[in-house]
Design a protein around this motif. Structure first.
Motif, PDB file in Angstrom:
ATOM      1  N   GLY B 260       0.838  -1.207   0.000  1.00 50.92           N
ATOM      2  CA  GLY B 260       0.000   0.000   0.000  1.00 50.92           C
ATOM      3  C   GLY B 260       0.865   1.246   0.000  1.00 50.92           C
ATOM      4  O   GLY B 260       0.590   2.210  -0.723  1.00 50.92           O
ATOM      5  N   MET B 261       1.944   1.221   0.790  1.00 51.06           N
ATOM      6  CA  MET B 261       2.845   2.378   0.841  1.00 51.06           C
ATOM      7  C   MET B 261       3.514   2.592  -0.510  1.00 51.06           C
ATOM      8  O   MET B 261       3.752   3.722  -0.927  1.00 51.06           O
ATOM      9  CB  MET B 261       3.917   2.146   1.903  1.00 51.06           C
ATOM     10  CG  MET B 261       3.378   2.210   3.301  1.00 51.06           C
ATOM     11  SD  MET B 261       4.723   2.120   4.485  1.00 51.06           S
ATOM     12  CE  MET B 261       3.791   2.036   6.002  1.00 51.06           C
ATOM     13  N   ARG B 262       3.814   1.509  -1.194  1.00 50.14           N
ATOM     14  CA  ARG B 262       4.456   1.615  -2.506  1.00 50.14           C
ATOM     15  C   ARG B 262       3.522   2.323  -3.491  1.00 50.14           C
ATOM     16  O   ARG B 262       3.945   3.215  -4.229  1.00 50.14           O
ATOM     17  CB  ARG B 262       4.774   0.214  -3.008  1.00 50.14           C
ATOM     18  CG  ARG B 262       5.647   0.207  -4.222  1.00 50.14           C
ATOM     19  CD  ARG B 262       5.899  -1.223  -4.655  1.00 50.14           C
ATOM     20  NE  ARG B 262       7.138  -1.321  -5.405  1.00 50.14           N
ATOM     21  CZ  ARG B 262       7.754  -2.455  -5.679  1.00 50.14           C
ATOM     22  NH1 ARG B 262       7.239  -3.588  -5.259  1.00 50.14           N
ATOM     23  NH2 ARG B 262       8.856  -2.466  -6.374  1.00 50.14           N
ATOM     24  N   ILE B 263       2.257   1.939  -3.463  1.00 45.38           N
ATOM     25  CA  ILE B 263       1.277   2.609  -4.329  1.00 45.38           C
ATOM     26  C   ILE B 263       1.189   4.077  -3.936  1.00 45.38           C
ATOM     27  O   ILE B 263       1.180   4.978  -4.783  1.00 45.38           O
ATOM     28  CB  ILE B 263      -0.099   1.927  -4.212  1.00 45.38           C
ATOM     29  CG1 ILE B 263      -0.003   0.456  -4.622  1.00 45.38           C
ATOM     30  CG2 ILE B 263      -1.133   2.653  -5.063  1.00 45.38           C
ATOM     31  CD1 ILE B 263      -1.230  -0.361  -4.266  1.00 45.38           C
ATOM     32  N   SER B 264       1.153   4.331  -2.614  1.00 43.70           N
ATOM     33  CA  SER B 264       0.993   5.701  -2.118  1.00 43.70           C
ATOM     34  C   SER B 264       2.153   6.596  -2.529  1.00 43.70           C
ATOM     35  O   SER B 264       1.939   7.724  -2.975  1.00 43.70           O
ATOM     36  CB  SER B 264       0.889   5.689  -0.591  1.00 43.70           C
ATOM     37  OG  SER B 264      -0.380   5.268  -0.198  1.00 43.70           O
ATOM     38  N   ILE B 265       3.369   6.102  -2.380  1.00 43.90           N
ATOM     39  CA  ILE B 265       4.518   6.975  -2.672  1.00 43.90           C
ATOM     40  C   ILE B 265       4.527   7.296  -4.169  1.00 43.90           C
ATOM     41  O   ILE B 265       4.882   8.411  -4.569  1.00 43.90           O
ATOM     42  CB  ILE B 265       5.855   6.333  -2.215  1.00 43.90           C
ATOM     43  CG1 ILE B 265       6.946   7.404  -2.079  1.00 43.90           C
ATOM     44  CG2 ILE B 265       6.353   5.292  -3.185  1.00 43.90           C
ATOM     45  CD1 ILE B 265       7.073   7.975  -0.738  1.00 43.90           C
ATOM     46  N   GLY B 266       4.101   6.353  -4.995  1.00 47.51           N
ATOM     47  CA  GLY B 266       4.006   6.601  -6.441  1.00 47.51           C
ATOM     48  C   GLY B 266       3.027   7.720  -6.736  1.00 47.51           C
ATOM     49  O   GLY B 266       3.337   8.657  -7.471  1.00 47.51           O
TER      50      GLY B 266
END
Lengths: 307, 329
Positions: B260-266
């Motif tokens: 989820g954090m990976r999607i968010s940082i993108g």
């Protein structure tokens, strides 16, 4: 009460999915008793509720009627006085074998130092023959090794009652045999009370002091408690030469193939033939049968069990 | 390994093709500008003014525009006279008019590379509010993304835990999440600017808003799908709710939470560029917009590449967290 772990008139029912329909009664008025230090297995067809009984003992499931006891205490929630070995090993996959056992040991004795926890955990892992694999993660272990870790974890916390739900169900026959022998060996060095569920008749004979036979559900009940009158220590190779082995085995197979269904039908058909679960306020526990003994001896045993 | 080398080679080939196509397309533009200098009509006009055609072509090749050559032809001087007097520069003409025209077209890869080299050599120069190095711009964008993202983690992970563990909270919060989630984070910008009255904090708020949803939803999903067995182990070991959350649920759900954090940082990195274009002042988005306004296309393209690379880096960092926390069952 002579039984250390017991249920009293335990019932489990699921509400009907249809409105106004009858509840689905898995079992009711079930009396199961286990003496201190005894190894008891429970055999029955799928759906008879034997896993439910185990989960009630574990505190993971609530019965809809009756109560269960460990010593003088009512079982209401899970606790460290009972250890559970699950069928699918249930190790935490991100922890190594050692860390999985340490996890339980730390929870049991929070005041212990890290070194004490490790020594204790390693001792129990070596009991199941895993000295060399302690640092492996569960996915790096074979199915048998994982189950061994599960068993080590359960024994390590030195609980009063060990509950095992088909612990070898997912293993191949060869591995199962080896671990059964290990289990007998470890158990014989402890005074652990064990309640285990199995589908395997030979496994039950090898391990048990008594075998509870459950009729088919719905409204399953424990028809009888078969006393395994075979000397210990036992092992798979020699047990089949014991005189009473085949009498016991035949009795169990006969029950599973024929009588479990007949008794179930009887019960559903006429209430008159139902075995009473309590007489004059005294709970009636299932009669104890010694296969190969005469009918009258069994009757005496059954009478004795009812006191 | 061999497979990876093959893939890398293929990537390189694709990149070289891209560079070559870029080079050819932008180089053509300059040739076209040269030959356009003198059209047949212009050439006949020059002949009429008494300039030989060879001279006219000679001037054009020196890089003079038609207007300049026309002026020379009106002076009545021959190419020889001019060369003898010290070249056309001596008469005050500036050459490179045609080349200048080519430069305002799309920059060639070589030009962008030159620009990039200069920018990378001096990333932190500061010549006033509208002329700062790419390093300074990047620093501000990263700080905003970092602050907004960090605040989002502080909110999304605990709330996601609650939503994941309690079906009641899940149902109660579902309408809010479903309505708020599809709102473009930039739509919050005016609201934030009005309420907070500070561009810096408003942009951080926008990053917070856009990165909170994927994290929250993934955390809730990860927590809700932790195996029943693991929870049962915690129960039989009489772990407190806090111990269960930290020692069982968190490690079990960590890979999903980090995803989820990976999607968010993108998303945050996408949004900060857009937000800075609107807010202005400083930052990668503002830099791109400012270079466009000043028609420094080479610098603008370099900045776009930098945005891409930094996005890759951010993704890689969180990817490492996922790898570290991941487990095989």
């Amino acid at each position: 009460m002579e039984y250390y772990v017991r249920t009293e008139l335990l019932g489990k029912a699921f509400p009907s999915e249809k409105k106004g329909g009858d509840d689905y009664v898995v079992f009711e008025d079930l009396n199961v008793g286990i003496r201190k230090g005894e190894f008891v297995t429970c055999i029955g067809h799928s759906g008879c509720g034997k896993s439910t009984v185990l989960n009630v003992f574990a505190g993971l499931e609530k019965a809809t009627a009756g109560a269960s006891f460990l010593g003088n205490r009512v079982i209401e929630s899970p606790g460290l006085d009972r250890a559970v070995v699950f069928q699918n090993h249930s190790l935490l996959p991100w922890r190594s074998a050692l860390k999985n056992v340490e996890f339980a040991v730390k929870a049991r004795w929070p005041q212990w130092s890290a070194a004490e926890v490790e020594t204790h955990s390693r001792k129990f892992l070596s009991l199941v023959g895993l000295d060399k694999s302690v640092d492996r993660k569960p996915y790096q272990l074979s199915g048998g090794m994982r189950q061994r870790v599960g068993i080590a974890r359960a024994f390590a916390i030195k609980s009063e009652l060990l509950l095992m739900d088909e612990p070898f169900g997912a293993l191949d026959a060869l591995t199962r045999g080896v671990i059964q022998d290990e289990l007998v060996r470890i158990w014989s060095h402890t005074d652990q009370t064990v309640f285990m569920i199995t589908h395997d008749v030979d496994e039950a004979i090898l391990l048990s002091d008594r075998i509870l036979l459950m009729t088919n559900g719905p409204r399953a009940r424990v028809a009888e408690a078969v006393v395994v009158d075979l000397p210990r220590p036992r092992n798979r190779a020699t047990i089949i030469h014991e005189p009473k082995y085949y009498a016991t085995r035949n009795h169990l197979v006969d029950f599973l193939v024929r009588r479990s269904q007949e008794l179930s039908d009887d019960q559903a058909g006429s209430d008159a033939r139902t075995v009473p679960t309590s007489v004059d306020g005294e709970l009636v526990y299932p009669p104890e049968i010694i296969p190969g003994e005469s009918e009258s001896a069994n009757l005496t045993a059954a009478m004795a069990a009812q006191c | 390994m061999y497979f990876r080398i093959r893939a890398a080679s293929l990537s390189l080939v694709i990149f070289l093709c891209f560079l070559f196509a870029w080079h050819v397309l932008t180089a053509d533009r300059r040739v076209a500008a040269d030959s356009r200098t003198l059209s047949p009509g212009e050439r006949s006009q020059l002949l009429e003014n008494g300039m030989p055609e060879s001279d006219a072509i000679g001037y054009a090749q020196k890089g003079l525009t038609y207007e300049q050559i026309l002026q020379i032809s009106e002076l009545g001087l021959s190419l020889e006279d001019i060369d003898g007097a010290g070249g056309i520069e001596a008469f005050g003409f500036t050459t490179g008019g045609a080349a200048e025209e080519a430069r305002t077209g799309f920059p060639s890869p070589a030009l962008v590379w030159e620009e990039a080299y200069e920018q990378i050599r001096h990333p932190f120069y500061d010549k006033g509010p509208n002329d700062k190095g790419i390093g300074i711009q990047l620093k501000y964008s990263l700080l905003r993304v970092g602050a907004g993202f960090f605040l989002a983690v502080l909110i999304a992970v605990p709330v996601g835990f609650l939503v994941g563990m309690s079906p009641l909270v899940n149902l109660a919060l579902a309408p809010f999440i479903q309505i708020l989630k599809p709102i473009s984070p930039l739509a919050w910008l005016p609201v934030a600017l009005y309420v907070i009255k500070d561009a810096e904090q408003a942009s951080i708020f926008v990053i917070l808003v856009c990165s909170v949803w994927p994290m929250l939803i993934n955390t809730a999903f990860g927590v809700a799908s932790v195996k029943r067995d693991y929870i049962n182990i915690a129960k039989t070991l009489e772990l407190s709710p806090m111990q269960t959350a930290l020692q069982v649920i968190l490690p079990a759900a960590a890979p999903t939470i980090f995803t989820g954090m990976r999607i968010s940082i993108g998303i945050a990195w996408l949004v900060i560029v857009a937000a800075e274009m609107v807010i202005g002042g400083i930052g990668m988005g503002y830099f791109v917009w400012n270079e466009w306004n000043g028609l420094n296309l080479a610098s603008m393209i370099f900045a776009i590449f930098v945005i891409g690379f930094v996005g890759l880096l951010l993704d890689f960092l969180i990817g490492q967290l996922i790898r570290f926390s991941d487990y095989k069952e």
